[in-house]
Write a protein that holds these residues in place. Structure first.
Motif, PDB file in Angstrom:
ATOM      1  N   SER A 185      92.576  -1.461  11.961  1.00 15.88           N
ATOM      2  CA  SER A 185      91.865  -1.693  10.834  1.00 15.88           C
ATOM      3  C   SER A 185      90.532  -2.262  10.458  1.00 15.88           C
ATOM      4  CB  SER A 185      92.888  -1.702   9.672  1.00 15.88           C
ATOM      5  OG  SER A 185      93.028  -3.022   9.627  1.00 15.88           O
ATOM      6  N   THR A 211     102.092   2.887  10.456  1.00 12.38           N
ATOM      7  CA  THR A 211     102.589   2.129   9.022  1.00 12.38           C
ATOM      8  C   THR A 211     104.168   2.715   8.899  1.00 12.38           C
ATOM      9  OG1 THR A 211     100.350   1.633   8.170  1.00 12.38           O
ATOM     10  CG2 THR A 211     102.308   1.699   6.665  1.00 12.38           C
ATOM     11  N   ASN A 221     105.850   0.019  -1.544  1.00 17.05           N
ATOM     12  CA  ASN A 221     104.564  -0.680  -0.902  1.00 17.05           C
ATOM     13  C   ASN A 221     103.767   0.164   0.034  1.00 17.05           C
ATOM     14  OD1 ASN A 221     102.624  -2.972  -0.258  1.00 17.05           O
ATOM     15  ND2 ASN A 221     103.954  -3.455   1.631  1.00 17.05           N
ATOM     16  N   TYR A 266     102.072   2.908  -1.903  1.00 16.51           N
ATOM     17  CA  TYR A 266     100.939   2.320  -2.245  1.00 16.51           C
ATOM     18  C   TYR A 266      99.822   2.377  -1.109  1.00 16.51           C
ATOM     19  CZ  TYR A 266      97.191  -1.160  -2.883  1.00 16.51           C
ATOM     20  OH  TYR A 266      96.034  -1.718  -3.060  1.00 16.51           O
ATOM     21  N   VAL A 267      99.958   1.997  -0.031  1.00 14.10           N
ATOM     22  CA  VAL A 267      99.121   1.897   0.981  1.00 14.10           C
ATOM     23  C   VAL A 267      98.864   3.293   1.262  1.00 14.10           C
ATOM     24  CG1 VAL A 267     100.761   1.839   3.072  1.00 14.10           C
ATOM     25  CG2 VAL A 267      98.419   0.501   3.057  1.00 14.10           C
ATOM     26  N   LYS A 291      96.245   4.721  -0.833  1.00 11.85           N
ATOM     27  CA  LYS A 291      94.913   3.888  -0.592  1.00 11.85           C
ATOM     28  C   LYS A 291      94.342   4.566   0.769  1.00 11.85           C
ATOM     29  CE  LYS A 291      93.427   1.321  -2.677  1.00 11.85           C
ATOM     30  NZ  LYS A 291      92.616   1.483  -4.107  1.00 11.85           N
ATOM     31  N   VAL A 328      92.945  -3.186   2.472  1.00 14.70           N
ATOM     32  CA  VAL A 328      94.223  -2.568   2.094  1.00 14.70           C
ATOM     33  C   VAL A 328      95.293  -2.985   2.819  1.00 14.70           C
ATOM     34  CG1 VAL A 328      95.360  -0.515   1.650  1.00 14.70           C
ATOM     35  CG2 VAL A 328      93.003  -0.581   0.868  1.00 14.70           C
ATOM     36  N   VAL A 329      94.966  -2.962   4.121  1.00 13.13           N
ATOM     37  CA  VAL A 329      96.126  -3.394   5.190  1.00 13.13           C
ATOM     38  C   VAL A 329      96.694  -4.736   5.021  1.00 13.13           C
ATOM     39  CG1 VAL A 329      96.553  -3.742   7.694  1.00 13.13           C
ATOM     40  CG2 VAL A 329      95.159  -1.528   7.025  1.00 13.13           C
ATOM     41  N   LYS A 388      96.558  -6.634   2.217  1.00 12.26           N
ATOM     42  CA  LYS A 388      97.427  -6.618   1.365  1.00 12.26           C
ATOM     43  C   LYS A 388      98.798  -6.024   1.254  1.00 12.26           C
ATOM     44  CE  LYS A 388      97.428  -5.512  -3.940  1.00 12.26           C
ATOM     45  NZ  LYS A 388      96.628  -4.864  -5.003  1.00 12.26           N
ATOM     46  N   TYR A 389      98.821  -4.984   1.945  1.00 15.34           N
ATOM     47  CA  TYR A 389     100.188  -4.335   2.284  1.00 15.34           C
ATOM     48  C   TYR A 389     100.941  -5.177   3.137  1.00 15.34           C
ATOM     49  CZ  TYR A 389     103.118  -1.677   5.695  1.00 15.34           C
ATOM     50  OH  TYR A 389     104.395  -1.304   6.175  1.00 15.34           O
TER      51      TYR A 389
END
Length: 299
Positions: free
Chosen positions: A194, A226, A251, A254-255, A258, A274-275, A277-278
């Motif tokens: 990422s 993921t 979680n 959510y990702v 995104k 984003v990654v 945060k995940y």
């Protein structure tokens, strides 16, 4: 030399936060293996401290080795960094990392029960530092670098797991242990890919996965990984805390949302943020699962 090293670690590898990170990585894998094996009476001593320090030490060595390997590229693309700018020298880092590795190996030899696995870990790290003797092929190929270098997280996990298995005489082969080998590997893989995904207008001469395969295909790949990652976590926490399953699911939902938003508008935000945060949420949930099980038992 001390002042130059201070500059390097302040910018490239802050020691206190990384020591804490090393302790967290060790604790997550160590306790998740023990709890899934029914071990709740722990004997914490100097071995646990050394194992956590070894995680920190090894990751520090990899950071420095990467700066050596990418020196010529960094001089062109990131001249402001400590090593390319000359604010720290290669000699400084060689001396420091030699002392660090020596201390780590001596501590493992004297106190740890899994010295063989420590040797395997550092042997793999050495091969990475030497580009597996295939620099001319690996350096110019992002996919090849990923395939050869990223498994180091699994080797590190095996080092930690071997310590727990030997100390508590628990079965080495089990579904949970196999999943523990993979935990943190997939987040590392997702992050590594990422951070090299950019919107078309953000591309430079720096080689990225989005330049090689397109940003949509690259995002699809990390989305797929993921899903695999969350399955491994489900297996690891299933016998410990069912509430964690729900939170981990939220979680990952959510990702995924995104990721879809990024594919529609890649200039809206950076997918690596984003990654990250995940990953922070996910690993926090894993640690909290361990803590809650120790405090309240199975929920």
């Amino acid at each position: 030399m001390v002042k130059r090293l201070h500059i390097y670690f302040k910018e490239m590898y802050p020691i206190i936060p990384r020591l804490f990170l090393g302790a967290l990585i060790f604790s997550e894998i160590y306790f998740i293996v023990l709890l899934n094996s029914g071990i709740t009476n722990f004997q914490i001593n100097i071995q646990e401290v050394i194992c956590g320090f070894t995680v920190f030490s090894f990751l520090c060595w990899l950071r420095i080795a990467d700066d050596f390997k990418d020196y010529e590229l960094d001089c062109r693309l990131f001249p402001e960094r400590p090593l390319p700018s000359g604010r720290v020298t290669k000699k400084d880092l060689r001396i420091f990392v030699s002392v660090l590795i020596a201390i780590t190996l001596i501590l493992n030899l004297l106190f740890m029960n899994n010295f063989l696995f420590c040797i395997i870990l550092y042997s793999y790290g050495t091969l990475m530092a030497l580009w597996f003797f295939q620099k001319h092929k690996i350096q110019k190929s992002l996919p090849m670098a990923l395939v050869t270098h990223n498994p180091v997280q699994m080797i590190l996990n095996i080092y930690i797991i071997s310590f727990a298995v030997i100390k508590y005489r628990i079965p080495a082969v089990s579904l949970q242990n196999a999943m523990a080998v993979l935990t943190l590997y997939f987040p590392a893989l997702i992050w590594e890919v990422s951070r090299k995904i950019r919107a078309p207008k953000e591309e430079t001469q720096y080689v990225t996965y989005s330049k090689l395969f397109g940003y949509k295909k690259s995002v699809n790949f990390i989305a797929f990984v993921t899903v695999i990652d969350i399955i491994t976590n489900f297996i690891l926490v299933w016998n410990l805390n069912k509430i964690s399953i729900v939170l981990l699911t939220l979680n990952v939902v959510y990702v995924m949302v995104k990721f879809q938003q990024y594919k529609q508008n890649p200039e809206r935000f950076k997918v690596v943020t984003v990654v990250e945060k995940y990953t922070y949420i996910q690993e926090t949930m894993m640690i909290l699962t361990i803590v809650f099980f120790l405090l309240f038992g199975k929920i």
